[in-house]
Every structure is written in structure tokens, then in C-alpha cells.
Design a protein around this motif. Sequence first.
Motif, mmCIF file in Angstrom:
data_model
loop_
_atom_site.group_PDB
_atom_site.id
_atom_site.type_symbol
_atom_site.label_atom_id
_atom_site.label_comp_id
_atom_site.label_asym_id
_atom_site.label_seq_id
_atom_site.Cartn_x
_atom_site.Cartn_y
_atom_site.Cartn_z
ATOM 1 N N SER A 174 0.814 -1.209 0.000
ATOM 2 C CA SER A 174 0.000 0.000 0.000
ATOM 3 C C SER A 174 0.848 1.260 0.000
ATOM 4 O O SER A 174 0.408 2.306 0.437
ATOM 5 C CB SER A 174 -0.906 -0.029 1.221
ATOM 6 O OG SER A 174 -0.089 -0.156 2.369
ATOM 7 N N GLU A 175 2.090 1.165 -0.478
ATOM 8 C CA GLU A 175 2.937 2.352 -0.457
ATOM 9 C C GLU A 175 2.365 3.485 -1.309
ATOM 10 O O GLU A 175 1.624 3.252 -2.261
ATOM 11 C CB GLU A 175 4.352 2.002 -0.908
ATOM 12 C CG GLU A 175 4.437 1.379 -2.272
ATOM 13 C CD GLU A 175 5.484 0.266 -2.287
ATOM 14 O OE1 GLU A 175 5.222 -0.784 -1.668
ATOM 15 O OE2 GLU A 175 6.539 0.449 -2.892
ATOM 16 N N LYS A 176 2.718 4.702 -0.916
ATOM 17 C CA LYS A 176 2.185 5.882 -1.623
ATOM 18 C C LYS A 176 3.023 6.214 -2.845
ATOM 19 O O LYS A 176 2.506 6.674 -3.851
ATOM 20 C CB LYS A 176 2.169 7.107 -0.699
ATOM 21 C CG LYS A 176 1.594 6.859 0.663
ATOM 22 C CD LYS A 176 0.106 6.611 0.597
ATOM 23 C CE LYS A 176 -0.370 6.074 1.937
ATOM 24 N NZ LYS A 176 -1.683 5.464 1.855
ATOM 25 N N GLU A 295 5.303 9.171 2.671
ATOM 26 C CA GLU A 295 4.699 7.940 3.212
ATOM 27 C C GLU A 295 4.078 8.181 4.583
ATOM 28 O O GLU A 295 2.979 7.718 4.856
ATOM 29 C CB GLU A 295 5.740 6.819 3.355
ATOM 30 C CG GLU A 295 6.305 6.267 2.066
ATOM 31 C CD GLU A 295 5.298 5.549 1.175
ATOM 32 O OE1 GLU A 295 4.297 5.035 1.682
ATOM 33 O OE2 GLU A 295 5.532 5.523 -0.043
ATOM 34 N N THR A 296 4.784 8.917 5.436
ATOM 35 C CA THR A 296 4.283 9.061 6.808
ATOM 36 C C THR A 296 3.049 9.949 6.861
ATOM 37 O O THR A 296 2.241 9.815 7.759
ATOM 38 C CB THR A 296 5.350 9.652 7.751
ATOM 39 O OG1 THR A 296 5.867 10.827 7.151
ATOM 40 C CG2 THR A 296 6.468 8.676 8.007
ATOM 41 N N LYS A 297 2.893 10.845 5.910
ATOM 42 C CA LYS A 297 1.679 11.662 5.903
ATOM 43 C C LYS A 297 0.461 10.798 5.637
ATOM 44 O O LYS A 297 -0.654 11.166 5.974
ATOM 45 C CB LYS A 297 1.790 12.754 4.847
ATOM 46 C CG LYS A 297 2.534 13.968 5.373
ATOM 47 C CD LYS A 297 2.340 15.173 4.492
ATOM 48 C CE LYS A 297 3.070 14.996 3.189
ATOM 49 N NZ LYS A 297 3.165 16.229 2.415
ATOM 50 N N ASN A 298 0.705 9.657 4.992
ATOM 51 C CA ASN A 298 -0.351 8.671 4.801
ATOM 52 C C ASN A 298 -1.578 9.224 4.079
ATOM 53 O O ASN A 298 -2.713 8.916 4.418
ATOM 54 C CB ASN A 298 -0.746 8.096 6.162
ATOM 55 C CG ASN A 298 -1.265 6.688 6.024
ATOM 56 O OD1 ASN A 298 -0.985 6.032 5.008
ATOM 57 N ND2 ASN A 298 -2.028 6.231 6.985
ATOM 58 N N ARG A 299 -1.347 10.048 3.099
ATOM 59 C CA ARG A 299 -2.471 10.568 2.320
ATOM 60 C C ARG A 299 -2.977 9.486 1.378
ATOM 61 O O ARG A 299 -2.221 8.614 1.002
ATOM 62 C CB ARG A 299 -2.007 11.771 1.496
ATOM 63 C CG ARG A 299 -1.727 12.960 2.356
ATOM 64 C CD ARG A 299 -1.304 14.122 1.507
ATOM 65 N NE ARG A 299 -1.055 15.279 2.351
ATOM 66 C CZ ARG A 299 -0.439 16.375 1.940
ATOM 67 N NH1 ARG A 299 0.007 16.454 0.704
ATOM 68 N NH2 ARG A 299 -0.267 17.378 2.760
#
Length: 325
Positions: A174-176, A295-299
Motif C-alpha cells: 500500500s505504499e504511496k 509515506e508518513t503523511k499517509n495521504r
Amino acid sequence: MKVLSLVVPCYNEEQSLPYFYDEIVRIAGILTEVEFEILLVDDGSKDKTLEVMRGLHEKDERVKYISFSRNFGKEAAMYAGLMNVTGDYAAIIDADLQHPPELLIEMYHGIVEEHYDSVAARRVTREGEPKLRSFFSRCFYRLLNRISKVEIVDGSVDYRLMTRQMVNAVLSMSEKNRFTKGIFAWVGFKTKWVEFKNVERVAGETKWSFWKLFLYSLEGIIGFSTAPLAIASFLGLAFCGISFLAILVIVMKTLIWGDPTTGWPSLACIILMVSGVQLFCMGILGQYLGKMYVETKNRPVYLIREAQTKNLDLDPDGYQKRQEP
Ligand code: UDP
Ligand code: MG
């Protein structure tokens, strides 16, 4: 009857879509042992692509569509498509007929009769493509294969048919920052390659500029290799060694010949060079940091504005949820 889903990323494809649809209908007429589902993903097109999609959906209930709230890029469109198809098999295919639909027949037989998990297409000629672009593209694949663990076949395109098992494996990543060719290689499974000759797009024009392709290639390198991070350490070591030798030489020269080393120009050059190398290495770090930041923003990878699919609403986890009653 099993269902074969097609995921079709479309960005400003109002001209090619009708041709594409006709071709798929022809192929569906030949491959009668499966039911077709055609999911058109409108990637925030600025022309009448969405209207064309609505028209096709009215005419043929096998055609479904998703429309994004803006242009999220082909990677996002492919991800959204795979998320929302219901088929036992799913294929990703371009809307411009550069991916010959006839190959679907061979691909389908590769999976059903030869029991491969996926059948992928590989371009054997790059005719009609600028020479310089082919050159850089070859260099990129050679480099990526050398510095990363995944093996990406030269000339592979985003055209492949997969089993549901492999689709779910791809979706589990599920990587951005998505680089699908790398993801396909990473998940493994048994893949058969079929070859085809490059064809010109049927209508419209390519959406990839050299710059876009360059940024995309960085996505591939950073997403699937950490080798660039090691460059800093190697360069640092190399420079330590060189400076140590240089100091030795200078000390010897002074002691033996009493030569007071002169010359600020050489010093200035060394300072410039070393600071250049430092900035370069910091830049590499920055690239990884930037991707981590995203990635960490998880948009979400994409946002849907309008969708017309049989039995799912605006639900990104559609397939999995539908499996539970
Ligand atoms: N595409 C997309 N979003 C984009 C750019 C392209 O969905 O931002 C789609 C496009 O509509 C086509 C496919 O991706 O179906 C391949 O694009 P294109 O033909 O422009 O690339 P090329 O074949 O020249 O590499
Ligand atoms: Mg194309």
C-alpha cells in the motif's frame, strides 16, 4: 462463469476510447469462456473523456468507470482500478491501443492452461520512440537491475493479466510512492512473458515528458534500492584516503626538499569539489527523506469524484469487503 476485469487508466483519451472499446468488444467476442468487466479510470482528464465513459456505460453494462477528483497519475489510476475490479483475473491495459488487445487471448490461455500466475507483455522494438529516450530508458533498467534486488525485464510495460491471488498481493503493497513495475517484480509469482512490437498510439498524444519519466525513474530507484545511500559512505572513505596520501606527499616534500607548498588555487578547487560531493550526498539523503515524508503523511493515493461500478460505491476496499456477506 469466471470474470476477467480490465483496468484502463485514461487521461485525456476522448479520441482513443471509442477505438479501444470497439477492439475490446471484438476480443470479448472471441474469448467467450469468460465474462468481461471493463473498468475505465478517468485520471482527472481535462477533455471529454468522462462523457465518453458515461456514454459507453449507458450502452454496455460491462463498462464501468471511476473518475478522480484531479490528475493523480497513471500509478494511482492503476491502483484504483485494481482496488475496484471484481474479476477472478485482472489485466492492466492502456487506452491508446499501444497494448494490443489481441494479446489478451494468449495471456488468458497462459494463465488458464499453463497455470501461470501472470502473463506480462514485453516490447521488443522501440520504433517510433525518440532515440535518446530509448537510450536513457535502457540505462535506467540496467542500473536499477544492478542496484536492487528486484529484476525488471527490459522493455516490460504495464500490460499484464494476473490471477486474483496476485492482484491481492499487489494491493497488499500500500505504499504511496508507487512504481508498479517494481511491485510486480517484488511480489514474485510465476510470470510468462509475451512479446509484441511497439505500435503508435491510435489517437491523441503521449502524456509523458522526458522530465516526468526522469522523476518516475527516481521513484523506481529510491523505492526499490538503498544503494544510493551507500554512495556517501564510499565517497567519504575515498576522500579520506586521497587526503591522507596528499598529506604524506606534502610532508615528504617539505622535509626532503624544504619546499613550502604554495598555491591557493589548488586549495580552492579542493574545497569546491569536496563541498560539491557533500551537497550531492545530502541530496541523496534528502530524496529518501522526502519519500519517507510522503509515506508518513499517509495521504490517500487517489480520490474518487464520481464512480459507476456495479456493486460498489466510493469504497476503496471494495473487493475485500464484498467477499464478506
Ligand atoms: N495515463 C494516466 N494518467 C496520466 C498519464 C497517462 O492515466 O497522468 C494513461 C494514459 O491515458 C494511457 C496510459 O496511461 O492510457 C499510458 O499513457 P501514454 O500513452 O501517454 O504513455 P506512453 O504510451 O507514451 O508511454
Ligand atoms: Mg501510450
